[in-house]
Motif scaffolding. Structure first.
Motif, mmCIF file in Angstrom:
data_model
loop_
_atom_site.group_PDB
_atom_site.id
_atom_site.type_symbol
_atom_site.label_atom_id
_atom_site.label_comp_id
_atom_site.label_asym_id
_atom_site.label_seq_id
_atom_site.Cartn_x
_atom_site.Cartn_y
_atom_site.Cartn_z
ATOM 1 N N SER A 1 -9.764 7.688 1.011
ATOM 2 C CA SER A 1 -10.483 8.324 -0.100
ATOM 3 C C SER A 1 -11.834 8.872 0.368
ATOM 4 O O SER A 1 -12.373 9.793 -0.223
ATOM 5 C CB SER A 1 -10.673 7.332 -1.252
ATOM 6 O OG SER A 1 -11.341 6.197 -0.761
ATOM 7 N N ASP B 1 -10.927 3.671 4.265
ATOM 8 C CA ASP B 1 -10.100 4.230 3.192
ATOM 9 C C ASP B 1 -10.048 5.738 3.307
ATOM 10 O O ASP B 1 -11.093 6.377 3.472
ATOM 11 C CB ASP B 1 -10.695 3.859 1.818
ATOM 12 C CG ASP B 1 -10.414 2.402 1.479
ATOM 13 O OD1 ASP B 1 -9.304 1.935 1.764
ATOM 14 O OD2 ASP B 1 -11.328 1.739 0.943
ATOM 15 N N GLN C 1 -9.230 14.458 1.950
ATOM 16 C CA GLN C 1 -9.742 15.152 0.749
ATOM 17 C C GLN C 1 -9.295 16.617 0.760
ATOM 18 O O GLN C 1 -8.868 17.155 -0.256
ATOM 19 C CB GLN C 1 -11.270 15.062 0.689
ATOM 20 C CG GLN C 1 -11.776 13.679 0.314
ATOM 21 C CD GLN C 1 -13.260 13.494 0.627
ATOM 22 O OE1 GLN C 1 -13.916 14.390 1.158
ATOM 23 N NE2 GLN C 1 -13.782 12.316 0.298
ATOM 24 N N GLY D 1 -0.607 6.585 4.915
ATOM 25 C CA GLY D 1 -1.140 7.830 4.370
ATOM 26 C C GLY D 1 -1.228 8.921 5.417
ATOM 27 O O GLY D 1 -0.473 8.938 6.393
ATOM 28 N N GLU E 1 -4.796 14.335 -0.373
ATOM 29 C CA GLU E 1 -3.947 13.147 -0.220
ATOM 30 C C GLU E 1 -4.822 11.940 0.120
ATOM 31 O O GLU E 1 -4.809 11.443 1.249
ATOM 32 C CB GLU E 1 -2.902 13.398 0.877
ATOM 33 C CG GLU E 1 -1.949 14.527 0.498
ATOM 34 C CD GLU E 1 -1.071 14.992 1.667
ATOM 35 O OE1 GLU E 1 -0.843 14.220 2.610
ATOM 36 O OE2 GLU E 1 -0.620 16.144 1.614
ATOM 37 N N PRO E 2 -5.607 11.476 -0.854
ATOM 38 C CA PRO E 2 -6.625 10.472 -0.542
ATOM 39 C C PRO E 2 -6.134 9.017 -0.543
ATOM 40 O O PRO E 2 -6.932 8.096 -0.392
ATOM 41 C CB PRO E 2 -7.651 10.681 -1.651
ATOM 42 C CG PRO E 2 -6.823 11.154 -2.807
ATOM 43 C CD PRO E 2 -5.650 11.890 -2.258
ATOM 44 N N GLY E 3 -4.826 8.808 -0.690
ATOM 45 C CA GLY E 3 -4.320 7.428 -0.771
ATOM 46 C C GLY E 3 -4.193 6.789 0.596
ATOM 47 O O GLY E 3 -4.004 7.461 1.601
ATOM 48 N N GLY E 4 -4.278 5.460 0.635
ATOM 49 C CA GLY E 4 -4.034 4.712 1.875
ATOM 50 C C GLY E 4 -5.260 4.607 2.756
ATOM 51 O O GLY E 4 -6.387 4.863 2.320
ATOM 52 N N GLU F 1 0.846 -1.203 0.000
ATOM 53 C CA GLU F 1 0.000 0.000 0.000
ATOM 54 C C GLU F 1 0.884 1.258 0.000
ATOM 55 O O GLU F 1 0.623 2.216 -0.724
ATOM 56 C CB GLU F 1 -0.880 -0.027 1.252
ATOM 57 C CG GLU F 1 -2.141 0.769 1.126
ATOM 58 C CD GLU F 1 -3.039 0.656 2.364
ATOM 59 O OE1 GLU F 1 -2.802 -0.205 3.247
ATOM 60 O OE2 GLU F 1 -3.971 1.467 2.455
ATOM 61 N N ALA G 1 2.823 1.872 -3.414
ATOM 62 C CA ALA G 1 1.999 2.466 -4.473
ATOM 63 C C ALA G 1 1.873 3.985 -4.317
ATOM 64 O O ALA G 1 1.531 4.677 -5.266
ATOM 65 C CB ALA G 1 0.608 1.825 -4.462
ATOM 66 N N LEU G 2 2.141 4.476 -3.099
ATOM 67 C CA LEU G 2 1.953 5.918 -2.853
ATOM 68 C C LEU G 2 3.263 6.702 -2.831
ATOM 69 O O LEU G 2 3.254 7.927 -2.800
ATOM 70 C CB LEU G 2 1.235 6.124 -1.509
ATOM 71 C CG LEU G 2 -0.191 5.574 -1.425
ATOM 72 C CD1 LEU G 2 -0.737 5.748 -0.015
ATOM 73 C CD2 LEU G 2 -1.098 6.273 -2.432
#
Ligand code: ADP
Length: 463
Positions: free
Chosen positions: A385, A383, A391, A418, A395-398, A223, A226-227
């Motif tokens: 997201s 999540d 939001q 995240g 930085e909506p990852g993780g 995870e 990917a970020l």
């Protein structure tokens, strides 16, 4: 001739594994001497570790966040002045050294002697320092000698810098390297890769294993991977063969699983392949025991010699500053009880953060270990997201993964990747240590709009 002193407690080292105990015991009326080669408090954390690396990293994280806002109300070029970053890092280190000194002066019965300590017998430590040889006899001894950087032995390894050269007070590296190649994909290598990439260096990371952050939860690591900035070139399975000096810096030769050698060139090469425990001279000869991980202790911090305790990186149980602090307090409590075990370290609730950009963090039981050990769990996921703060920050990852015991719904641990991961894992850690359940988390009105409301939202999916 050696000067002799009789005291209640001697600590070998004055880092996080020593000075909290020193302060607590001296305030309780015991005479305590801390022997430290550096002659200052705080060990490697302040000298070249947590504090100075975060002083640089926070600038990089700030820059990276601000770049994200360039299309959201903060247009304009940002310029990195690395020498100013280093100057500020130095200033923070100096301020903290002064602060510790002032704290030390306020506590009668606690003193710091400069020099390397070695055991003479199981109650006597000799300290060789600028003021000559001192012999300290003590009822209890705390070995808090920490760990040191491990340097690999491939040809040319001496051409590579290490974390000391980057983060020590008045470090060797004072200009931003245009390109940096790092050997080692553990947390120090990866954090360094991430912060220097964010500051603008071209970064290559060579990792021998098949995963960065080896030993850490695979789900969390993928995870995170990917970020991370895709500009960080990560080579897995890379066995470094040697390094050579070049006009522009350094060339590193490596092979990936027996294939033909590859060369990577950079202005600066760095090694970050681990740390080794430091075992004071004479300890093993007295009957103390150690493995490659460190001095063998039980969770009361007692070594094979009951009045000798070993805390922090020296025992390798949990080589983190905050674990060292807690362990030193455990030793202090047991010393105050005359050696009876009244306190013990709990390794099951220690929050850990990898300060990459973004952060990855975990505490207690993580999914991969639950599977490996066949521990049944109920998992709750949130999540980022769907998180309002993530939001807002763009930085909506993780997200947050929490593991609960089926039936009782007691929180056993979790991972966060995240936004705010380092802070969130502290909150999760308190809940794990306090044996809270999914119901407790679900019923707690955690703040809106902060990422911590995700803990309650995750828990509510189970109750
Ligand atoms: P920890 O977090 O476990 O306290 P550190 O590595 O931060 O670990 O601190 C350990 C400190 O112990 C270092 O500052 C080091 O200089 C010091 N030290 C190591 N060996 C000796 C020794 N034999 N005598 C005195 N000080 C020592």
């Amino acid at each position: 001739m050696a000067v002799s002193h009789e005291v209640d407690v001697v600590t070998i080292g004055a880092g996080g594994a020593a000075y909290p105990a020193g302060f607590l015991l001296a305030r309780a009326g015991l005479r305590v001497v801390m022997a430290e080669t550096k002659g200052v408090l705080s060990g490697n954390c302040l000298a070249e570790g947590c504090i100075p690396s975060k002083a640089v990293r926070e600038v990089a994280a700030q820059l990276s966040r601000q770049k994200g806002f360039s299309t959201r109300g903060l247009p304009g070029e940002l310029r990195v002045d690395y020498s100013a970053i280093v100057a500020r890092k130095n200033q923070i280190q100096r301020e903290r050294y002064d602060q510790h000194l002032r704290e030390l002066e306020k506590v009668p019965g606690l003193s710091l002697v400069t020099g390397r300590a070695r055991f003479r017998d199981d109650h006597t430590v000799e300290v060789d320092g600028p003021e000559g040889l001192r012999r300290l006899s003590a009822r209890h001894i705390i070995v808090a000698s920490g760990s040191e950087i491990f340097r690999p032995s491939f040809p040319g390894a001496e051409l590579l810098i290490d974390s000391h050269d980057l983060f020590a007070l008045d470090p060797r590296v004072t200009e931003l390297p245009r390109s940096l190649v790092i050997v080692g994909g553990g947390y120090i290598g990866l954090e360094t890769a991430s912060m220097f990439r964010a500051l603008g260096s071209e970064v290559t990371l060579l990792e021998r294993g098949e995963q960065i952050l080896s030993g850490m939860d695979r789900g969390m690591v993928s995870e995170l991977a990917a970020l991370l900035d895709p500009g960080i070139r990560i080579v897995l399975g890379a066995e470094v063969q040697g390094a050579e000096k070049t006009p522009e810096g350094v060339a590193l030769h490596y092979r990936v699983r027996g294939s033909s050698p590859v060369t990577v060139r950079a202005e600066c090469g760095m090694v970050a392949v681990g740390r080794r425990p430091v075992i004071p001279e004479g300890f093993l000869a007295l009957g103390g025991t150690a493995t490659s991980r460190g001095i063998v202790v039980d969770l009361s911090m007692q070594t094979a010699i009951p009045h000798i305790y070993a805390t922090g990186d020296a025992n390798g149980i949990s080589p983190l500053f905050h674990s060292a602090v807690r362990q030193s307090l455990v030793a202090a409590h047991n010393i105050l009880a005359g050696g009876r075990v009244v306190d013990a370290f709990n390794p099951a609730a220690v929050p850990v953060t990898v300060f990459t950009i973004p952060e990855a963090a975990w505490v207690g039981l993580v999914p991969e270990v639950a599977v490996q050990k066949g521990i049944p769990v109920m998992t709750a996921r949130y999540d980022f997201s769907e998180d309002s703060r993530a939001q807002i920050l763009g930085e909506p990852g993780g997200g947050i993964t929490l593991l609960f015991e089926p039936g009782s719904l007691r929180l056993l641990g979790g991972t966060v990747v995240g936004v705010d991961a380092a802070s969130l894992v502290g909150e999760i850690g308190i809940a794990v240590a306090g044996r809270l359940t999914a119901r407790d988390l679900a019923n707690f009105p955690d703040q809106h709009p902060m990422s911590s409301e995700g803990l309650g939202k995750a828990a509510r999916s189970l109750v």
